[in-house]
Write an enzyme that holds these catalytic residues in place. Structure first.
Site, PDB file in Angstrom:
ATOM      1  N   ASP A   7       0.840  -1.207   0.000  1.00 24.57           N
ATOM      2  CA  ASP A   7       0.000   0.000   0.000  1.00 24.57           C
ATOM      3  C   ASP A   7       0.873   1.254   0.000  1.00 24.57           C
ATOM      4  O   ASP A   7       0.366   2.375  -0.051  1.00 24.57           O
ATOM      5  CB  ASP A   7      -1.011  -0.011   1.156  1.00 24.57           C
ATOM      6  CG  ASP A   7      -0.352  -0.077   2.520  1.00 24.57           C
ATOM      7  OD1 ASP A   7       0.890  -0.200   2.598  1.00 24.57           O
ATOM      8  OD2 ASP A   7      -1.094  -0.020   3.528  1.00 24.57           O
ATOM      9  N   SER A   8       2.211   1.055  -0.006  1.00 31.61           N
ATOM     10  CA  SER A   8       3.121   2.173  -0.263  1.00 31.61           C
ATOM     11  C   SER A   8       2.882   2.735  -1.662  1.00 31.61           C
ATOM     12  O   SER A   8       3.390   3.811  -1.988  1.00 31.61           O
ATOM     13  CB  SER A   8       4.579   1.725  -0.104  1.00 31.61           C
ATOM     14  OG  SER A   8       4.827   0.527  -0.812  1.00 31.61           O
ATOM     15  N   ASP A  17      -1.116  -6.046  -0.235  1.00 32.25           N
ATOM     16  CA  ASP A  17      -1.551  -5.418   1.020  1.00 32.25           C
ATOM     17  C   ASP A  17      -3.058  -5.188   1.033  1.00 32.25           C
ATOM     18  O   ASP A  17      -3.619  -4.659   0.063  1.00 32.25           O
ATOM     19  CB  ASP A  17      -0.887  -4.038   1.169  1.00 32.25           C
ATOM     20  CG  ASP A  17       0.330  -4.067   2.067  1.00 32.25           C
ATOM     21  OD1 ASP A  17       0.406  -4.945   2.956  1.00 32.25           O
ATOM     22  OD2 ASP A  17       1.218  -3.208   1.880  1.00 32.25           O
ATOM     23  N   LYS A  44      -1.420  -9.341   2.751  1.00 28.81           N
ATOM     24  CA  LYS A  44      -0.706  -8.901   3.964  1.00 28.81           C
ATOM     25  C   LYS A  44      -1.598  -7.919   4.700  1.00 28.81           C
ATOM     26  O   LYS A  44      -2.317  -7.136   4.057  1.00 28.81           O
ATOM     27  CB  LYS A  44       0.631  -8.247   3.604  1.00 28.81           C
ATOM     28  CG  LYS A  44       1.362  -7.639   4.811  1.00 28.81           C
ATOM     29  CD  LYS A  44       2.821  -7.322   4.533  1.00 28.81           C
ATOM     30  CE  LYS A  44       3.092  -5.971   3.932  1.00 28.81           C
ATOM     31  NZ  LYS A  44       2.574  -4.809   4.708  1.00 28.81           N
ATOM     32  N   GLU A  57       9.044  -4.135  10.602  1.00 29.56           N
ATOM     33  CA  GLU A  57       9.526  -2.869  10.044  1.00 29.56           C
ATOM     34  C   GLU A  57      10.124  -1.978  11.126  1.00 29.56           C
ATOM     35  O   GLU A  57       9.486  -1.708  12.155  1.00 29.56           O
ATOM     36  CB  GLU A  57       8.355  -2.151   9.335  1.00 29.56           C
ATOM     37  CG  GLU A  57       8.779  -0.843   8.682  1.00 29.56           C
ATOM     38  CD  GLU A  57       7.770  -0.288   7.685  1.00 29.56           C
ATOM     39  OE1 GLU A  57       6.765  -0.980   7.366  1.00 29.56           O
ATOM     40  OE2 GLU A  57       7.983   0.847   7.220  1.00 29.56           O
TER      41      GLU A  57
HETATM   42  O1  KIV Z   1       3.536  -1.141   1.667  1.00 27.68           O
HETATM   43  C1  KIV Z   1       4.728  -1.502   1.718  1.00 27.68           C
HETATM   44  O2  KIV Z   1       5.558  -1.169   0.870  1.00 27.68           O
HETATM   45  C2  KIV Z   1       5.142  -2.321   2.856  1.00 27.68           C
HETATM   46  C3  KIV Z   1       6.605  -2.585   2.999  1.00 27.68           C
HETATM   47  C4  KIV Z   1       7.253  -1.417   3.616  1.00 27.68           C
HETATM   48  C5  KIV Z   1       6.864  -3.819   3.767  1.00 27.68           C
HETATM   49  O3  KIV Z   1       4.333  -2.730   3.629  1.00 27.68           O
END
Ligand code: KIV
Length: 271
Positions: A51-52, A90, A120, A189
């Site tokens: 979700d980044s 995510d 996730k 993290e």
């Molecule tokens: O959303 C993402 O990129 C993440 C990573 C930082 C593990 O959850």
């Protein structure tokens, strides 16, 4: 290769075996077809459609605004590109915190509409009921503890988590609770390296770190950070393998110059 000459896919069992034999797991984020194809072809074990995407693709300050529909769009593009690696997606903020039924429905949408291999989600014992329900429906779940960006307004900062003993003990308890609930893998993290190593040694499942030190079972980085597309984000844990911001900027300036000077297109570059 399999006996049929097809590429052997990475599965959740593959990751478990890697932990058992001490082979580190490589994971990167990706959000589109072209980059995912390069990473998969290069041999990455896991791609996380994180979700980044909310930050690096859409330009939001936090991960909170991205929607389930938008995550599914990114995931569909990534899944189409991947022949070998495991693709995990995510669950975005607001798509699972309500109750376990909502969490299951969001996970099913990701599996059916994107063809992902698992999901996730962030959190500790408060998400265990949802994890049991999702895993019970046959969907592999990856957990996420430590710095959990979906809770940024609760914590107020992006600094290192669990430095104090009380928070570290809570994290360890949560990691065990998540494993009990059925996750196949855990992301940690931005926590002290010693704590990352302790969790990885106590859990049977693989633990993948981002800023959690070298004692965990694998590493993940956000693609834009690792390739140097972002330039104002430099946490200690980040290793940049390229400086693409500069390279792309220089190429763009050269292109602009070539167009303006009428150097491009040349005789050979036209019909
Ligand atoms: O959303 C993402 O990129 C993440 C990573 C930082 C593990 O959850």
């Amino acid at each position: 290769m399999s006996v049929h000459g097809e590429v052997k896919r990475v599965t959740t069992n593959t990751l478990q075996s890697m932990k058992m034999r001490g082979e580190k797991i490589s994971m990167l984020t990706a959000y589109d077809f072209s980059m995912a194809r390069i990473f998969d072809d290069a041999g990455i074990d896991v791609i996380l459609v994180g979700d980044s995407a909310s930050n690096v693709m859409a330009g939001h300050e936090t991960t909170l605004p991205i929607t389930l529909d938008q995550m599914i769009y990114h995931a569909q593009s990534v899944v189409r590109a991947c022949l070998r690696c495991l693709v995990i997606v995510d669950l975005p903020f607001g798509s699972y915190q309500g109750n376990s039924k909502e969490a299951l429905n969001s996970s099913i949408r990701i599996m059916k509409e994107a063809g992902a291999h698992g999901i996730k989600l962030e959190g500790g014992d408060e998400v265990c009921e949802s994890i049991k329900r999702i895993v019970g429906a046959g969907v592999p779940v990856m957990g996420h503890l430590g710095l959990t960006p979906q809770s940024i307004y609760k914590f107020g900062t992006y600094t290192v988590r669990a430095k104090e003993e009380e928070e570290a003990e809570r994290l360890i308890k949560n990691a065990h609770a998540l494993e009990e609930a059925g996750i196949f893998c855990l992301v940690l993290e931005k926590i002290p390296a010693a704590l990352g190593a302790r969790v990885a040694s106590e859990l049977r499942i693989p633990v993948i770190g981002i800023g959690a030190g070298g004692g965990v079972d694998g590493q993940v980085l956000v693609m834009h950070d690792m390739l140097g597309i972002t330039k104002d984000f430099s946490p200690r844990f980040l290793r940049r393998y390229l400086n693409l911001y500069e390279e792309i900027s220089n190429a763009t300036k050269q292109y602009i110059g070539d167009v303006k000077s009428k150097d491009f297109p040349s005789e050979k570059e036209q019909y």
